[in-house]
Design a protein around this motif. Structure first.
Motif: not given
Length: 285
Positions: A122, A146, A144
């Protein structure tokens, strides 16, 4: 976006998750609220990213892993396992968060239920990470979103995405993908894939297909094999398909090869199954 010429070197950078898999095998999967006895517990390396990197290396690719583990014994063991499989581990970060863990229940037929605790996955970031133009970059969605978008932006060459677990995908990411790979459930959950540039869909025992902007361009039937574990099969398929396409095989040849690799993987109880070199699975003639 321009077409990318096939690369015979089969260089692959995998950006994704690294997990410790805690797998319990039971006769059947429990129903909600039910406790089952008689389980058999295994601790083994896992995570979609690590599984795909190890599969790629065992298939003969030149593979490096970009991911994160904790500063703990589990992290050290997982990195050592990847290195032993031939993966370049120089891109793996050590972070303060604990190493990611997956809690997996598998029944005797190979069906499974999985809960993932991301931990170090994470907090993965790509600061300082660069990709060579000849490298294919392969991502999944256990890190993630992004991070996946950043990987896509940093990639000058071939970019592939295993869109699992299923989630809405930004238009920017969809447009950048040279290849997206999903199973039939994920395909149904991500409607925007219906018109994506190139999508490979697996159907378990019913085989697999490739769609180009919604038109089926290749299809192969399933292979009847004994099932020990389905967890690593999709990851092996993804690594194999990218390497097969990048080695110059056409859609049908590449899909046939990846399908054979996935079938071989389900016969191995490990999330990171032993695999022969890619050419072993290629269609003859």
């Amino acid at each position: 976006m321009t077409e990318h010429a096939p690369v015979m070197a089969a260089a692959l950078a995998v950006v994704g998750s690294i997990n410790l898999d805690l797998t319990v095998t039971t006769e059947r999967l429990p129903t909600p609220g039910e406790t089952l006895g008689g389980g058999v517990l295994r601790r083994q390396p896992g995570g979609k990213g690590a599984n795909q990197a190890v599969a790629g290396a065992r298939l003969g690719g030149r593979v490096r892993m970009v991911g994160a583990v904790g500063n703990d014994g589990d992290g050290e063991a997982l990195v050592a396992a990847m290195a032993a499989a031939g993966v370049d581990i120089s891109g793996i970060l050590r972070v303060a968060e604990p190493t990611g863990t997956a809690l997996i229940n598998v029944d005797w037929a190979g069906e499974n239920q999985i809960v993932v605790c991301p931990g170090a996955n994470g907090v993965l970031d790509l600061e300082g990470v660069e990709f060579d133009a000849e490298e294919a970059v392969l991502c999944q969605l256990e890190v993630d979103l992004e991070v996946v978008l950043e990987a896509a932006r940093k990639t000058d060459g071939y970019f592939a995405l295993n869109a699992a677990p299923a989630m809405p995908l930004p238009a920017e990411l969809l447009e950048r993908c040279d290849l997206i790979m999903v199973n039939e459930t994920e395909y149904a959950l991500i409607p925007e894939l219906a018109t994506a540039r190139l999508v490979a869909v697996t159907y378990g025992k019913d085989g697999a297909a490739i769609f180009a902007e919604g038109t089926k361009v290749a299809e192969v039937p399933g292979l009847s094999v004994p099932v020990a574990n389905t967890i690593g099969a999709g990851d092996a398929f993804c690594a194999a398909l990218v390497l097969a396409l990048r080695s110059g095989l056409n859609y049908t040849q590449a899909l046939t090869t990846a399908n054979a690799v996935g079938a071989a993987a389900v016969g191995d109880a490990a999330s990171q199954p032993f695999l022969e070199p890619l050419a072993t699975y290629q269609p003859q003639g």
